[in-house]
Write an enzyme that holds these catalytic residues in place. Structure first.
Site: not given
Ligand SMILES: *[C@@H]1O[C@H](CO)[C@@H](O)[C@H](O)[C@H]1NC(C)=O
Ligand SMILES: *[C@@H]1O[C@H](CO)[C@@H](O)[C@H](O)[C@H]1NC(C)=O
Ligand SMILES: *[C@@H]1O[C@H](CO)[C@@H](O)[C@H](O)[C@H]1NC(C)=O
Ligand SMILES: *[C@@H]1O[C@H](CO)[C@@H](O)[C@H](O)[C@H]1NC(C)=O
Length: 897
Positions: A501, A583
Site C-alpha cells: 500500500e 490482502e
C-alpha cells in the site's frame, strides 16, 4: 607434524602480508616463527572454549548468551544516526551496483563511553538474545501510540558483551551476523565503530577482524527507536539470533550461493549453481570448488549419506581482496520435488560446497545451501502452478510479533502458528510487511508453505513520521539486494513483494520507483515475479503497469460492504498478468463475544451496538460478519473470488491477532483482525476458512455458545461453518430446519430466528446426502473447575528455547467450558526445572503485562507459556499448575527430552 608446521608457516606468511599483517606484527613482533609457535600452542592448549574439531574450515557460533543491556528513554550519549551514518553506509557496499562504493571516513567517529572496554556495565541487566525490550511493558507507555501497541519500544538501547579471541582466530576472517535488530544498529568492537545497519527488519553482517585482538574484546551495539516509527508494534532490541562466523580469509561470501532449477521432469532436473568465493587475504588464491547435492530425509531432517549429484569441480583464482563467482550445472535423476501439501510434498535437498586449495585436499571452506527442486508458473487465467499442478493460494498475512512473546524470535512459537494455519488448510504466507526471521523461511520450506516474501511498507513517502522513508534513499538498494540474496534459495518463496500500500501508488513518481525496485529484483533473481499490494492504484495506472503480478489489497473483493471486485477491470487491462488478493477481508472479531442484533447482511461495516460492536467493552462480535470501512467478511471475499475464477487466491488479513493496530478501538493493546487471537485461540471464523480450504476434513462448527441466562426467550441466531453441503439444526432435540447450501455463494448456514432456551443445540451435516459431521453446544452450569492441556507434553531442556503452550479452561462440573468466565487464573511451576514465560488470554483490552503469572480467563480460556530451565537434562518432569479462587485447580505434567 612437520607437514602441519610447514602449512602453518605458509599461512602465517600470508597473514603477515595481509591487511591485518601490521596488527599481528604489533601483537606478536616481527618474526613469523613466533606466530607459528603461538598457533601451535593455541591448538594444543586452547585457552578459550575448545572448538569442535572440524575440517570444514567454517564455524558458525551462536552469540545469543551472556549480554548486558540497558535502555534509556532519553538519549544518553548524544549520538544519533546522522552523526554515525558516514561510518555505517559502507556496510551496504556488497549490495550496491549503482553509484559509487561508500568510503569509510578517514577521521574517527565521535567517541562514546558505552562502547569502551573500560565502561562498567556491572549494574546493567544480564540477558540472552533474542530479546525484545518493550514486551515487558507496562502498557500505556508515554508517547507510544495505540497503533504501535502502547508498549515502550522507543528510546536508546545499549547491548554489551565480552568476546574472547584466540590467537588462531586472528588468522581468520571473523564476522558478526545479526538476523535482526530494531533499529538503527551501530556496532563497536573495543571502542572502534565497526559499522551498522539501520533497517530494523534486515539481516546484516559486519566484519570484526580488523578490530579484534587476542584475549578479551568488548562488543557493543547501540539501537535507537523513535516514537512514531511504525504503524504496528515493532518490538525493540536485538530480537533475532546473532552469530559469529569464523572462516579462512578465502571463503564463500555472505549469501554466496544461488541455486535455480530451470528444468524439471519426473526423470531428471537441472540445477544451476553460482558460487561466490571471497578472498580477504593479501595473496591471490587458486581454488578448486566442489559441490555435492544431497537429498534431505524429511523425517530425520538430515541429509542422506550418498550424494544425489555432484557438480563438476570448478577451478578458479580469487584475487587478493577480491571475489570470484563461478557457475556450474548438474542433472539430478528422479528428483524428489518440493510442493505444498496436501497435493504435494515439501521435499528438500542441500548442496554442500567445498572450497579447496587448488590441487590439494586442504579445505578452505565448506558451505551448505538448503534448496528445493520445484517449478512455479504464474497463469493469468488459472493462477499459480507448482510443478505443473494448480495450487489455489489459501494464505494469511501476519506481522512478526509472536503474541505475548513480542518480537523476540522463537522457533517453536512460530512453528505452533504454522501448525495451526496448516490445520486450517492454509498453504501460503505473506511476510507483511517486512523481511521475516531466517527461520521463518526454513520452517516454510519444511512445512510446504508458499511465501510471498515482502520487504517494504513505504518508500520515499512515509506513513509515520519516523518510518523507513527517512532512509529509503540511502538504503533501499542494499536492503533489497541483501533481502533477495538471503532468501532466494528457499523453495517456499514463490514471489517477491517490494511494497505494501505504497503511498506513491496513486501519486506521481511511484511508477519510476516501482520500476527501479523491480529491476533490482530481476537482476538478483530472474526466476520469480514481483508485486506490491495495491489498495488504491487503478487498472491501467502507471503504477499498476509496472507490476508482474497484480496484487490487490481489498480491491480483490471490492472495498467496503457493497462494492464488488475490481479484479475484472484489472483483468481487462492486464489480460496476461496473474491477479491475486495480496490482502483480503480484514474481518474484525473478538473471540467468544457475540453481540446482538446480528446483521442479516453477508458483510457489514462495524460500528457500535447495531453493527456488531460494543463501544463500552471495545469488542466486535464474533459472528464474523463485520469489518472496517475498507474490509469484508470472509463470505463476501469468497463470493467475489468465486465470481472471478481467474483470481489466483488470497492472503487474508490476518492469520493471527497482533500487538498494535487495534482497529476499531484505539485504546486496546492488540488487533481484532486475526482468524486466531493473540493467545493462539481460534476464533469461530477459523472453521469458516477450514470449511473452504480443507474441504475434505469432516467438520461442522456451531456458533454462538449456548449459555445466555440473560437472553431467555430472545432471538439468538445460530450459524454453522461446515465443509458439508446440507445441515439440520436441532434446538433441544427439535428440528429448526434442514438447509442446503442454496447456491455457490452461500458459505455458512444460518438459522437467524432461533429463540434461546437453555439446553443444547446440535447440528447434523450431510455431504452428497451422506452424514458428514456434527457439532453440539450445551448450556454450561456454574463454573466449578479448571482443566489444563499442553500443546505438547514433551519439552526440550537443553537450551531453554523450546516452549510448551498450556491452555486452561474454566468449566462446569461436567467439563463444559463456561463461555463467559473471567476468573483470575494463576499459573505456576509447582515442581521441576521450569518457568512460566508469559500468559495471555486473547482479550485485546487486557492491559495486564504478559509476564504476570496471573491472567483473567477471557471467554473461558487462558494461556500459559512454559519453558524448561536452560541446561535441564532429559527425563525430568515439570508440573505446571493453574489455580483460581473457588475453582478446583488443574495441572499438567511435561517431560523434558
Ligand atoms: C513524551 O513526549 C514529550 C513531548 O515530546 C516529551 O517532553 C516527554 O519527555 C516524552 N516522554 C517520554 C517518557 O518519552
Ligand atoms: C566482561 O568482563 C568484565 C571483566 O571480566 C566484566 O566486568 C563485565 O561485566 C563483562 N561483561 C559482560 C557483558 O559480560
Ligand atoms: C552465473 O550465474 C549467475 C547467477 O545465475 C548469472 O548472473 C551469471 O550470468 C552466470 N555467469 C555465467 C558466466 O554463466
Ligand atoms: C457491552 O459491554 C459492557 C461492558 O462489558 C456490558 O456491560 C454490556 O452488557 C455490553 N453490551 C452488550 C449489548 O453486549
Amino acid at each position: 607434524m612437520f607437514a602441519m608446521k610447514k602449512k602453518r608457516q605458509a599461512i602465517c606468511q600470508k597473514i603477515y602480508h595481509s591487511p591485518r599483517g601490521p596488527l599481528l606484527k604489533m601483537l606478536f613482533g616481527q618474526r613469523s616463527e613466533y606466530v607459528s609457535l603461538i598457533l601451535v600452542f593455541a591448538s594444543w592448549h586452547p585457552f578459550h572454549d575448545p572448538l569442535p574439531s572440524t575440517t570444514s574450515g567454517r564455524e558458525r557460533l551462536s552469540l545469543n548468551a551472556g549480554w548486558k543491556f540497558s535502555r534509556f528513554t532519553t538519549n544518553p550519549d548524544r549520538l544519533q544516526y546522522n552523526t554515525l551514518k558516514p561510518w555505517m553506509l559502507p556496510a551496504a557496499n556488497d549490495f550496491l551496483k549503482s553509484g559509487t562504493k561508500r568510503q569509510r571516513p578517514s577521521d574517527a567517529p565521535p567517541k562514546v563511553d558505552y562502547a569502551q572496554p573500560s565502561f562498567d556495565d556491572s549494574a546493567w541487566e544480564s540477558l540472552n538474545l533474542p530479546h525484545d525490550w518493550a514486551i515487558k511493558g507496562p502498557f500505556n507507555a508515554p508517547n507510544v501510540s495505540g497503533g504501535m501497541g502502547r508498549l515502550p519500544s522507543n528510546g536508546v538501547g545499549w547491548y554489551r558483551r565480552n568476546l574472547t579471541a584466540k590467537a588462531d582466530d586472528l588468522t581468520k576472517s571473523i564476522f558478526l551476523d545479526v538476523d535482526g535488530a530494531m533499529s538503527y544498529a551501530a556496532v563497536w568492537l573495543n571502542g572502534n565503530l565497526v559499522g551498522g545497519w539501520p533497517f530494523g527488519y534486515a539481516s546484516f553482517r559486519l566484519e570484526l577482524t580488523p578490530y579484534l585482538r587476542v584475549g578479551d574484546n568488548t562488543l557493543a551495539i547501540r539501537l535507537e527507536n523513535a516514537v512514531q516509527n511504525s504503524r504496528w508494534y515493532p518490538g525493540a532490541g536485538i530480537y533475532r539470533n546473532v552469530w559469529i562466523v569464523k572462516v579462512n580469509p578465502v571463503h564463500v561470501g555472505q549469501y554466496g550461493t544461488y541455486i535455480t532449477t530451470p528444468s524439471i521432469s519426473a526423470q531428471s532436473a537441472t540445477a544451476n549453481l553460482a558460487v561466490t568465493v571471497e578472498n580477504k587475504g593479501s595473496a591471490s588464491q587458486d581454488v578448486d570448488i566442489v559441490t555435492k547435492v544431497y537429498a534431505v530425509d524429511s523425517v530425520a531432517g538430515k541429509r542422506l549419506s550418498d550424494p544425489a549429484a555432484t557438480f563438476a569441480t570448478v577451478k578458479s583464482n580469487v584475487a587478493a581482496g577480491g571475489s570470484q563467482t563461478v557457475n556450474g550445472s548438474v542433472t539430478i535423476a528422479n528428483p524428489l520435488l518440493w510442493g505444498p501439501p496436501p497435493g504435494q510434498k515439501p521435499n528438500l535437498y542441500t548442496a554442500v560446497t567445498t572450497v579447496l586449495e587448488a590441487g590439494t585436499s586442504n579445505v578452505l571452506d565448506t558451505y551448505e545451501t538448503p534448496f528445493g527442486i520445484r517449478s512455479v508458473t504464474y497463469d493469468a487465467d488459472k493462477g499459480i502452478f507448482v510443478n505443473g499442478q494448480k495450487v489455489y493460494v489459501q494464505g494469511t498475512c501476519n506481522h512478526h510479533d509472536l503474541g505475548s512473546l513480542g518480537a523476540a524470535f522463537n522457533t517453536r512459537a512460530l512453528q505452533r502458528q504454522f501448525e495451526m494455519l496448516k490445520d486450517m488448510g492454509s498453504n501460503a504466507l505473506r511476510t507483511s510487511h517486512n523481511p521475516p526471521a531466517p527461520e521463518f523461511l526454513e520452517l516454510a520450506d519444511k512445512m510446504g508453505f508458499m511465501v510471498l516474501d515482502e520487504i517494504f511498507d513505504c518508500w520515499s513517502n512515509g506513513k509515520t513520521t519516523n518510518d523507513f522513508h527517512l532512509i529509503f534513499a540511502d538504503w533501499h538498494e542494499a536492503d533489497l539486494r541483501s533481502f533477495v540474496r538471503r532468501d532466494r534459495n528457499h523453495p517456499s518463496v514463490i514471489a517477491w513483494s517490494y511494497g505494501n500500500e505504497i503511498p506513491e501508488q496513486s501519486g506521481t513518481g511511484g511508477a519510476a520507483t516501482a520500476q527501479e525496485l523491480k529491476d533490482i529484483l530481476r537482476s538478483e533473481d530472474p526466476t520469480r515475479l514481483g508485486t506490491t499490494g495495491m489498495n488504491s492504484a487503478s487498472a491501467g495506472s502507471a503504477f499498476a503497469n509496472v507490476m508482474d503480478i497484480i496484487g490487490l489489497n481489498y480491491q480483490g473483493e471490492g472495498i467496503g460492504p457493497s462494492a464488488s471486485s475490481a479484479a475484472p477491470n484489472f483483468k481487462k487491462a492486464y489480460p496476461n498478468k496473474m491477479i491475486w488478493s495480496s490482502e483480503s477481508a480484514s474481518t474484525l472479531s473478538t473471540r467468544g463475544t457475540y453481540i446482538f442484533p446480528v446483521s442479516s447482511a453477508i458483510s457489514t461495516t462495524a460500528g457500535g451496538a447495531t453493527a456488531g460492536g460494543n463501544n463500552t467493552a471495545q469488542y466486535v462480535s464474533a459472528y464474523d460478519l463485520y469489518a472496517p470501512s475498507w474490509g469484508s467478511s470472509p463470505d463476501k471475499v469468497f463470493r467475489e473470488q468465486d465470481k472471478n475464477s481467474f483470481i489466483a487466491g488470497e492472503f487474508v488479513w490476518t492469520g493471527f491477532d497482533y500487538i498494535g493496530e487495534p482497529t476499531p478501538y484505539d485504546k486496546s493493546r492488540s488487533s481484532y483482525f486475526g482468524i486466531i487471537d493473540l493467545a493462539g485461540f481460534k476464533k469461530d471464523r477459523f472453521y469458516l476458512y477450514q470449511s473452504r480450504w480443507a474441504p475434505n476434513v469432516k467438520m461442522a462448527h456451531i456458533l454462538p455458545h449456548w449459555t445466555w441466562p440473560d437472553r431467555l426467550g430472545q432471538v439468538t441466531p445460530v450459524h454453522v461453518f461446515t465443509s458439508a453441503d446440507e445441515a439440520e439444526l436441532f434446538v433441544n432435540g427439535k428440528s429448526a430446519g434442514r438447509k442446503k447450501k442454496a447456491s455457490s455463494s452461500t458459505y455458512r448456514f444460518r438459522w437467524d430466528d432461533v429463540v434461546y432456551q437453555p439446553g443444547d443445540i446440535k447440528v447434523v451435516t450431510y455431504k452428497n446426502g451422506a452424514e458428514w459431521a456434527t457439532d453440539t453446544k450445551k448450556t454450561a452450569g456454574d463454573a466449578a473447575k479448571l482443566t489444563a492441556s499442553a500443546d505438547r507434553t514433551t519439552i526440550k531442556g537443553a537450551t531453554g528455547e523450546d516452549l510448551s503452550f498450556i491452555t486452561v479452561a474454566v468449566t462446569d462440573a461436567s467439563g463444559e467450558v463456561s463461555p463467559r468466565a473471567s476468573d483470575a487464573i494463576t499459573f505456576a511451576v509447582t515442581s521441576g526445572p521450569g518457568q512460566i514465560v508469559t500468559t495471555d488470554n486473547g482479550d485485546p483490552t487486557d492491559m495486564t503485562v504478559f509476564q504476570n503469572p496471573t491472567r483473567k480467563a477471557f471467554s473461558g480460556l487462558a494461556l500459559g507459556i512454559v519453558r524448561a530451565n536452560p541446561g535441564t537434562t532429559a527425563g525430568q518432569k515439570i508440573v505446571v499448575t493453574a489455580t483460581a479462587a473457588g475453582l478446583t485447580a488443574a495441572s499438567v505434567t511435561l517431560e523434558v527430552v
